[in-house]
Design a protein around this motif. Structure first.
Motif, PDB file in Angstrom:
ATOM      1  N   UNK A  45     -48.681 -30.928 -22.168  1.00 18.90           N
ATOM      2  CA  UNK A  45     -50.183 -30.908 -21.856  1.00 18.90           C
ATOM      3  C   UNK A  45     -51.161 -32.043 -22.543  1.00 18.90           C
ATOM      4  N   UNK A  47     -50.182 -35.593 -21.366  1.00 22.22           N
ATOM      5  CA  UNK A  47     -50.990 -35.949 -20.099  1.00 22.22           C
ATOM      6  C   UNK A  47     -52.393 -36.338 -20.295  1.00 22.22           C
ATOM      7  N   UNK A  48     -53.104 -35.503 -21.126  1.00 24.41           N
ATOM      8  CA  UNK A  48     -54.595 -35.789 -21.273  1.00 24.41           C
ATOM      9  C   UNK A  48     -54.737 -37.104 -22.166  1.00 24.41           C
ATOM     10  N   UNK A  72     -52.891 -39.468 -22.140  1.00 26.42           N
ATOM     11  CA  UNK A  72     -52.661 -40.699 -21.092  1.00 26.42           C
ATOM     12  C   UNK A  72     -53.600 -40.874 -20.036  1.00 26.42           C
ATOM     13  N   UNK A  73     -53.920 -39.653 -19.533  1.00 26.45           N
ATOM     14  CA  UNK A  73     -55.309 -39.844 -18.574  1.00 26.45           C
ATOM     15  C   UNK A  73     -56.413 -40.528 -19.174  1.00 26.45           C
ATOM     16  N   UNK A  86     -62.353 -35.656 -24.697  1.00 25.95           N
ATOM     17  CA  UNK A  86     -61.455 -34.795 -24.074  1.00 25.95           C
ATOM     18  C   UNK A  86     -59.944 -34.369 -24.614  1.00 25.95           C
ATOM     19  N   UNK A 115     -60.834 -31.808 -27.426  1.00 28.08           N
ATOM     20  CA  UNK A 115     -61.185 -30.510 -26.613  1.00 28.08           C
ATOM     21  C   UNK A 115     -59.739 -29.798 -26.380  1.00 28.08           C
ATOM     22  N   UNK A 119     -58.066 -26.162 -27.731  1.00 25.56           N
ATOM     23  CA  UNK A 119     -57.822 -25.257 -26.791  1.00 25.56           C
ATOM     24  C   UNK A 119     -56.269 -24.585 -26.994  1.00 25.56           C
ATOM     25  N   UNK A 120     -55.639 -25.654 -27.099  1.00 26.79           N
ATOM     26  CA  UNK A 120     -54.195 -25.488 -27.267  1.00 26.79           C
ATOM     27  C   UNK A 120     -53.741 -24.727 -28.772  1.00 26.79           C
ATOM     28  N   UNK A 159     -55.799 -22.878 -30.378  1.00 27.08           N
ATOM     29  CA  UNK A 159     -56.095 -21.528 -29.916  1.00 27.08           C
ATOM     30  C   UNK A 159     -55.274 -20.773 -29.105  1.00 27.08           C
ATOM     31  N   UNK A 193     -60.636 -18.676 -34.751  1.00 27.53           N
ATOM     32  CA  UNK A 193     -60.937 -19.508 -33.608  1.00 27.53           C
ATOM     33  C   UNK A 193     -62.251 -20.072 -33.950  1.00 27.53           C
ATOM     34  N   UNK A 194     -62.968 -19.057 -34.136  1.00 30.04           N
ATOM     35  CA  UNK A 194     -64.556 -19.626 -34.293  1.00 30.04           C
ATOM     36  C   UNK A 194     -64.580 -20.819 -35.233  1.00 30.04           C
ATOM     37  N   UNK A 228     -63.478 -23.881 -33.762  1.00 31.32           N
ATOM     38  CA  UNK A 228     -64.366 -24.270 -32.721  1.00 31.32           C
ATOM     39  C   UNK A 228     -65.450 -25.184 -33.442  1.00 31.32           C
ATOM     40  N   UNK A 232     -66.638 -33.788 -32.623  1.00 34.41           N
ATOM     41  CA  UNK A 232     -67.361 -34.404 -31.524  1.00 34.41           C
ATOM     42  C   UNK A 232     -68.325 -35.226 -32.076  1.00 34.41           C
TER      43      UNK A 232
END
Lengths: 304, 313, 498
Positions: A186, A189-190, A192-193, A229, A232, A236-237, A239, A284-285, A288, A295
């Protein structure tokens, strides 16, 4: 920056409270713990007794009030099943999962950024295609399936690795490898994109127009712009790993918090469920907040 | 994924004034990218299976025949639908895969579409409107994110029966944050760009800015995620089956078939292999198609093809 | 502080070498489920009993599951009936607990009182419900159990009572103390439990010096561990994996059946129940979905149980007659077209889902309108135990385990009108159960036997399916033969080393 983190902490506490409320009431709705904890043919008397001892006869709201009261004193109560403080049970398990997730995510991030960037610089070339297809196939196979095939091949057929359990460094290889595959696909892909996007962005175009031929310079420019991105998704991953290691931990007999949670839900061990959710949620907090900081560091415009 | 065979696509798009009928234009654009064309064909077959499969093959897929238990693949003596072999109850695997396509697609598409629409809408609002609304939405995402998704699934599926609708609901909720956060992050970045600032200065409405300027830019990323999420959702459903709390037999999905076939991995590999292959092929087709769409939909991607054209010829 | 210690622990664990299997006489046993407690008074729960029973804790009496000696002495040397209501047990002398204290009659009394205490919910006490049992110490090595009503099989019931020292607090313990040949030396939650052999055990010292229990949920992983030499015994593996010469099958005393709630139409009609029974081709399952060696059941208890009725015969598969019966019932106005819910429990036994799917398919074939629903344990319990779901006819697929040799452990719960999981309310069955429970000797045998026959032939109480077999994989370095009781106990003294 400081005010931002302060606000963030406050709002995190609010979210945490919402979570506690939701989880407490949801989990009490899923069934009578007395029915599950006691043998199927336990008498009504035994059930009553059990409820009495554990305060399950009081109205849910009273139970909740008592729970919050204890929580403020950092007392999560006893595990109904294990006759031990719930928080001990959870922390013990959590450390295992944390290590598993940290090691996996470190490997995944590095590998995905490197491979993804190379792919983005070589769009359409064989490396790009092979990397994309392989990562995609890997990420498309069910993890329990990979895990069992892995055990059959590496442990039973060739005897290279232990089948399961903990104890040595070798025991960590298969679980990490299985956990690695999906987020790698995943994030790759991100990356790369996002890199392709960034390569087309004004700054890089400007750099190219100015005649910057130096690949490393372009790479750093692009990467910096492509990271938002990516971060992010990495967050997420991570978590997802923390709470999604259930399958891997179940198969490999890994004493982590994912397995603990599933067991506790099946056994309706409320205190452990709640403590586990609290600990995971706090982790997780924290993560974040780290992402927010990253960021802000990467993109000064977001710094408020 | 493939950037070389797309020059036709671009030409078609570079000249939007040229009146070509919509469908033919799409097909022409697809034909330009052969891999995407194959992928689209494959997905069309899957969709047809999902729509019509249960209508014609339901009975055959449910008929047990212990004599054909674990029948090996590539044998035609039991009939065409045993070409991929039989399952543990002697039901033809091909028929079951076709019938299972419906549930699989309903769960995956339902969850992905729902979470993408809700997630990106909330993300747009969070990224574009004022701080307070944005903050509130982000906290909502945090709550969902910190609620372990499998746990949420387990609790909801215990309270409600593990039906397809509930499964879609659970999976959609757990996937919302990823769209929400990605969208917000991109919006924050895009709204600073020159053309958006210009539109704001020129007094364009918020609606117009979001849908004309911001959404097209972030859509490719969202589609990439959605594509991969499609796979994720299929696999999550399969993991739930593995843990014994997903869709329950006699309902079938590909994930459930993989999960049930897992124990025969060493003795009858085909039970888990074919439905697994169906998952992988569907995922890959979606991915190929999304790469193609990224180019077909997004005008800002054009430079790549310019470079590609230079490099390639 | 605790945190940093835990972190350090995890770090160590990642780097330390595996605990080498120091002595040759150490064995590793891989089980499916880690016990949440290692509590002697919960030993009737199989995941706890497999570790505790006969290893850490001992009982006064013990059922011989390897030979046919019946009930054997363990901590009691002998027992006798003093009068109708009183049993006197002569206790073994010179026995010490692992904490050094000496075993005497007060310990037995405390163990019983603790198990019955309402301060903790000991599972073994459920076997003593409905009987007033009063233990009284006669002298240091003699104890009387007075029962009301008379309890002819009290010595058998006491084969479940694990003995703890009289100092044991009435709360769940995590450090069990017993008289058994082993003591728990380490418990790393989530990872392993280790038992060490005691030097001061009263009986013969077993060959195994250290037993290490590890837990893996997936049966194929358990099988793989033995094959890879990481474990010596996997007492329960899947039949599908049981293909090597290390594997042995054994009847595991489990019986599967479809429990029928007779109070809801159309299942209140005997013809419909008979059609259910003959509409299932039981033979077709054996050697296909279920392992070779699985037996078609005619009673809820396995054939080695007291009073098992050899004269009852399984109804042969007859789909034509099943259809005819349904037609006949329909003609009489029985609503045979009503949707019947078949509830199965996911993972209840290997191949459970396939079994129920096949049953659904077979029953649909003969004209039943069956909907299958597979559920997890808690939801299954809602269907399995009273009060029942009554808004539609329900068949509950379930599995019952009684390896203790006497139907008394099954019959009241499953067939008495007051039983929590009984689908029937039959005056004659109630009477037979009450009488058999109080009877002794041949009369007891005859009464149970009559009950078995009556339930199967006359009432058609349920759709009995199979007596199941389990599969164990035993590594090449050890000798172990699984028995009918291996599901619930695994005495390390029965393991030989090569």
């Amino acid at each position: 920056m400081k005010t931002m983190l302060g606000k963030r902490a406050v709002s995190s506490l609010i979210s945490l409270f919402v979570l506690i409320v939701m989880v407490f009431f949801l989990s009490r709705l899923t069934g009578d713990p007395a029915a599950l904890y006691l043998p199927v043919d336990a008498s009504e008397e035994m059930r009553q007794n059990f409820r009495e001892i554990h305060g399950l006869n009081d109205p849910v709201i009273v139970q909740f009030g008592r729970y919050i009261g204890d929580l403020v004193q950092l007392d999560f109560g006893e595990s109904l099943r294990k006759a031990r403080p719930a928080i001990d049970v959870v922390l013990e398990a959590f450390v295992w999962t944390l290590w598993l997730a940290l090691i996996t995510m470190a490997l995944v991030s590095v590998a995905a950024i490197v491979v993804g960037s190379i792919a983005a610089f070589n769009v359409g070339r064989p490396f790009d295609r092979v990397a994309s297809v392989l990562s995609l196939i890997g990420a498309s196979a069910p993890d329990f399936w990979i895990a069992i095939v892995g055990i059959v091949v590496f442990s039973v057929s060739y005897g290279l690795l232990p089948t399961s359990g903990t104890g040595t460094v070798w025991h960590w290889i298969l679980p990490i490898a299985v956990l690695f595959i999906r987020p790698f696909g995943l994030i790759l892909q991100i990356v790369r994109g996002s890199m392709i996007n960034a390569l087309g962005s004004p700054y890089v175009k400007t750099a190219r127009a100015k005649g910057v031929k130096n690949r490393p310079v372009i790479f750093v420019h692009t990467l910096r712009n492509a990271m938002l991105p990516v971060i992010t998704v990495i967050g997420d991953q991570a978590a997802a790993l923390l709470n999604g290691a259930v399958v891997v931990e179940t198969i490999f007999g890994f004493p982590g918090v994912g397995k603990l949670m599933i067991d506790s839900i099946l056994q309706r061990d409320f205190n452990v469920i709640l403590a586990a959710i609290m600990v995971t949620a706090i982790a997780i907090f924290l993560m974040n907040i780290l992402i927010d900081i990253a960021y802000a560091l990467l993109d000064p415009r977001i710094r408020t | 994924m493939t950037m070389t065979d797309t020059s036709d696509t671009v030409r078609a798009e570079e000249d939007p004034a040229k009146p070509v009928s919509g469908l033919r234009r799409v097909i022409a654009m697809l034909w330009a990218d052969k891999l995407a064309f194959v992928a689209a064909l494959f997905l069309l077959v899957i969709v047809l299976c999902a729509v019509f499969g249960p209508m014609f093959l339901q009975d055959m897929a449910a008929k047990t025949n212990l004599r054909a238990r674990n029948a090996p693949p590539f044998e035609l003596e039991r009939g065409f639908f045993f070409i991929l072999g039989g399952d543990a109850l002697g039901r033809p695997l091909l028929a079951r895969i076709i019938v299972a396509a419906q549930n699989t697609m309903m769960v995956a598409a339902g969850a992905v579409v729902a979470s993408m629409i809700i997630g990106s809408a909330l993300g747009l609002i969070a990224g574009y409107t004022g701080r307070w609304v944005g903050e509130a939405i982000m906290r909502l995402a945090d709550v969902i994110m910190s609620f372990p998704s499998l746990l949420l699934a387990v609790i909801v599926l215990y309270m409600l029966s593990p039906s397809i609708a509930n499964l879609v609901l659970v999976l959609a909720i757990t996937r919302i944050p990823i769209y929400l956060r990605t969208t917000r992050a991109e919006v924050l970045e895009v709204r600073q760009r020159m053309f958006v600032q210009a539109a704001i200065v020129m007094g364009a409405s918020n609606f117009r800015i979001v849908f004309k300027h911001i959404l097209p830019v972030i859509l490719p990323t969202l589609l990439t995620i959605a594509t991969l999420d499609f796979a994720f959702v299929m696999l999550a459903e399969s993991s739930l089956s593995f843990l014994g709390i997903g869709i329950q037999p006699p309902e079938i999905t590909w994930g459930l078939m993989v999960s049930q076939g897992r124990q025969y991995l060493t003795s009858a590999w085909w039970l888990a292999f074919w439905p697994g292959l169906a998952i992988i092929l569907t995922t890959m087709s979606l991915n190929l198609l999304s790469s193609w769409m990224r180019i077909a939909l997004n005008p800002t991607q054009r430079w790549r093809l310019e470079i590609g054209a230079k490099k390639n010829g | 502080m605790k945190h940093s210690m835990l972190w350090a622990g995890a770090l160590l664990a990642t780097t330390a070498l595996s605990p080498a299997y120091a002595q040759d006489s150490a064995v590793t046993i891989v089980l499916g489920e880690e016990p949440d407690l290692v509590e002697p008074c919960m030993a009737t729960r199989s995941n706890i009993g497999r570790i505790v029973l006969g290893n850490i804790s001992e009982t006064l009496t013990e059922l011989d599951v390897r030979g046919d000696e019946g009930l054997k002495p363990r901590l009691a040397e002998s027992w006798e009936l003093v009068n109708d209501n009183t049993w006197r047990f002569k206790l073994r002398e010179g026995v010490t607990f692992s904490d050094g204290s000496t075993f005497d009659a007060a310990d037995v009394k405390h163990s019983f009182d603790r198990a019955k205490s309402d301060q903790i919910t000991c599972e073994i006490s459920r076997y003593y419900e409905g009987i007033e049992i009063t233990p009284s110490v006669v002298d240091e090595h003699t104890i009387d159990f007075t029962t009301e009503p008379a309890q002819p099989i009290l010595p058998l019931l006491l084969s479940l009572l694990t003995i703890v020292p009289s100092e044991t607090a009435i709360e769940f313990t995590r450090e069990p103390v017993g008289t058994g040949p082993y003591v728990m030396s380490n418990w790393a939650p989530g990872q392993s439990i280790t038992l060490e052999r005691r030097d001061d055990y009263w009986g013969e010292a077993p060959a195994v010096s250290t037993a290490n229990y590890v837990f893996r949920a997936d049966p194929s992983v358990r099988a793989a561990m033995v094959q890879a030499g990481e474990a010596d015994i996997a007492p329960s593996i899947s039949a599908i994996d049981a293909t090597t010469d290390m594997d042995a099958s054994y009847p595991n005393s489990e019986t599967t059946y479809l429990r029928i709630d007779h109070s809801v139409a159309p299942l209140d009609d005997k013809r419909v129940r008979e059609a259910l029974n003959i509409g299932i081709d039981r033979e077709a399952f054996v050697g296909t979905i279920l392992a070779d060696g699985t037996q078609v059941a005619t009673a809820l208890n396995v054939p080695t149980t007291l009073g098992w009725n050899a004269d009852t015969e399984a109804r042969p598969y007859d789909p034509e007659r099943a259809k005819a019966l349904l037609e006949e019932a329909k003609a009489d106005g029985v609503p045979v077209d009503t949707e019947i819910l078949l509830v199965g429990r996911t993972g209840n036994f290997p191949g459970a889902t396939e079994t129920y799917e096949a049953i659904q398919s077979m029953l649909s074939e003969v004209g039943f309108n069956i909907r299958l629903q597979m559920v997890e344990v808690a939801e299954h319990e809602q269907y399995y135990s009273k009060p029942y779901v009554q808004d539609q006819p329900v068949l509950v697929g379930a599995q019952h385990d009684n390896s203790r040799g006497d139907p008394v452990f099954s019959m009241y719960f499953k067939y008495h009108s007051e039983g929590r999981q009984s689908g029937i309310a039959d005056v004659k069955a109630d009477d037979l159960i009450t009488r058999a429970t109080a009877a002794t000797g041949d009369e007891r045998v005859a009464l149970w036997s009559e009950l078995f026959g009556y339930l199967h032939d006359e009432v058609i109480a349920d759709a009995l399916l199979f007596h199941m077999v389990g599969h164990a994989r035993v590594g090449n370095d050890v000798e172990f033969t699984p028995t009918i009781a291996t599901n619930s106990q695994l005495q390390l003294s029965e393991i030989g080393l090569k």
